[in-house]
Design a protein around this motif. Sequence first.
Motif, PDB file in Angstrom:
ATOM      1  N   HIS A   1       0.827  -1.219   0.000  1.00  0.00           N
ATOM      2  CA  HIS A   1       0.000   0.000   0.000  1.00  0.00           C
ATOM      3  C   HIS A   1       0.859   1.265   0.000  1.00  0.00           C
ATOM      4  CE1 HIS A   1      -3.477  -2.567   0.777  1.00  0.00           C
ATOM      5  NE2 HIS A   1      -2.808  -3.114   1.776  1.00  0.00           N
ATOM      6  N   GLN A   2       1.954   1.215  -0.732  1.00  0.00           N
ATOM      7  CA  GLN A   2       2.840   2.369  -0.864  1.00  0.00           C
ATOM      8  C   GLN A   2       3.069   2.656  -2.348  1.00  0.00           C
ATOM      9  OE1 GLN A   2       6.444   1.444   1.293  1.00  0.00           O
ATOM     10  NE2 GLN A   2       5.394   1.286   3.263  1.00  0.00           N
ATOM     11  N   PRO A   3       2.181   3.423  -2.964  1.00  0.00           N
ATOM     12  CA  PRO A   3       2.267   3.656  -4.414  1.00  0.00           C
ATOM     13  C   PRO A   3       3.589   4.298  -4.831  1.00  0.00           C
ATOM     14  CG  PRO A   3       0.157   4.398  -3.542  1.00  0.00           C
ATOM     15  CD  PRO A   3       1.029   4.088  -2.353  1.00  0.00           C
ATOM     16  N   GLN A   4       4.198   3.713  -5.846  1.00  0.00           N
ATOM     17  CA  GLN A   4       5.398   4.264  -6.484  1.00  0.00           C
ATOM     18  C   GLN A   4       5.231   4.108  -7.992  1.00  0.00           C
ATOM     19  OE1 GLN A   4       9.292   3.419  -4.539  1.00  0.00           O
ATOM     20  NE2 GLN A   4       8.164   2.004  -3.218  1.00  0.00           N
ATOM     21  N   THR A   5       4.124   4.645  -8.473  1.00  0.00           N
ATOM     22  CA  THR A   5       3.725   4.394  -9.860  1.00  0.00           C
ATOM     23  C   THR A   5       4.708   4.970 -10.867  1.00  0.00           C
ATOM     24  OG1 THR A   5       1.414   4.420  -9.124  1.00  0.00           O
ATOM     25  CG2 THR A   5       1.820   4.569 -11.497  1.00  0.00           C
ATOM     26  N   ALA A   6       5.233   6.148 -10.594  1.00  0.00           N
ATOM     27  CA  ALA A   6       6.194   6.756 -11.528  1.00  0.00           C
ATOM     28  C   ALA A   6       7.420   5.866 -11.688  1.00  0.00           C
ATOM     29  CB  ALA A   6       6.600   8.138 -11.035  1.00  0.00           C
ATOM     30  N   LYS A   7       7.902   5.344 -10.575  1.00  0.00           N
ATOM     31  CA  LYS A   7       9.047   4.431 -10.597  1.00  0.00           C
ATOM     32  C   LYS A   7       8.718   3.183 -11.408  1.00  0.00           C
ATOM     33  CE  LYS A   7      12.072   1.956  -7.326  1.00  0.00           C
ATOM     34  NZ  LYS A   7      12.345   1.749  -5.884  1.00  0.00           N
ATOM     35  N   ALA A   8       7.519   2.634 -11.209  1.00  0.00           N
ATOM     36  CA  ALA A   8       7.110   1.432 -11.929  1.00  0.00           C
ATOM     37  C   ALA A   8       7.021   1.684 -13.429  1.00  0.00           C
ATOM     38  CB  ALA A   8       5.764   0.936 -11.394  1.00  0.00           C
ATOM     39  N   VAL A   9       6.462   2.827 -13.811  1.00  0.00           N
ATOM     40  CA  VAL A   9       6.326   3.151 -15.237  1.00  0.00           C
ATOM     41  C   VAL A   9       7.693   3.314 -15.892  1.00  0.00           C
ATOM     42  CG1 VAL A   9       5.529   4.915 -16.867  1.00  0.00           C
ATOM     43  CG2 VAL A   9       4.025   4.171 -15.012  1.00  0.00           C
ATOM     44  N   LEU A  10       8.602   3.985 -15.216  1.00  0.00           N
ATOM     45  CA  LEU A  10       9.950   4.168 -15.761  1.00  0.00           C
ATOM     46  C   LEU A  10      10.663   2.828 -15.939  1.00  0.00           C
ATOM     47  CD1 LEU A  10      11.167   7.314 -13.779  1.00  0.00           C
ATOM     48  CD2 LEU A  10      10.623   7.187 -16.222  1.00  0.00           C
TER      49      LEU A  10
END
Length: 305
Positions: A36-45
């Motif tokens: 439950h700790q979003p790191q979406t930008a990191k995942a997309v990169l």
Amino acid sequence: MNLLLPFLRLIRWPNLVFIALTQALFYFCIYLPLYHQPQTAKAVLLMLASVFIAAAGYIINDYFDVNIDRINKPEKNVVDRAIHRRWAIIWHLVLSLAGLVLTACAVRLHYWYLIVANLGCVALLWFYSTSFKRQLLVGNLVISLLTAWTILVFFFAFSNPSHAFNTPDPLSVKFFRLAFLYAGFAFVISLVREAIKDMEDLEGDARYGCKTLPVVAGIRTTKTYTAVWLVVLVATLTVLQFYVLQFGWWPSVVYAFLRVILPLLLTLKKLRSATSKEDYAALSKQTKNIMLSGILSMIFFAIYF
């Protein structure tokens, strides 16, 4: 537009979509429900980095396989027909560099070893195209490891680097087990598919001196090798389903039997009678569909966690 379709064929865009889907499912269905700790930008990169590096790998593979592909896949040959060899090299370098830059942007120096690891992937894809794929089982092993890495790179990127393997935290233990479960599945099913593709490409590989298993040991031995991996995978997944049953996850167990285990058994049956290039092409497509079904099972973890 005249070059767009050949370029999309060159980079195997459906395979790139598959890579992105695998990583997106791992992030949204396993990592997020656990932490439950979003790191979406990191995942997309990281996802874009993986896609670019894989695309560069497909380009350099076709660059060095022009003559073999004229025999094995004449209708799919793009380099030197629609796209000049010089442009293929340029695109390989641009996409590889872009993948490494995106990796650095995603993980920063705190996870410097992932930048080095993705640099290693670029190097492995180059040497795979130039030599590894022509050596007995080496190429198959490299591709299978790289397939597993598409999942493991997310595990390492979203784990604490100081105790990724050694932690008492139950969430971290669960994250570790699921990451290596899916990476292991991807590794074994890739070994199976690569062996089937080698049988499909026997004619061209033999003519140009590739030491693949069918060329060196024959079709019968390759079938036995492939069947052993299929049996190992079926047995492991079957045992795993009995473990999952203790949690009452009946829908996921039924899905696994109908969409993964049963198709694996059918592949094993069809492998025995396969004789033609068309038979092996169909089996290769079937194993790819099984891999997709296995990866889609991550959705159940988003439901149950």
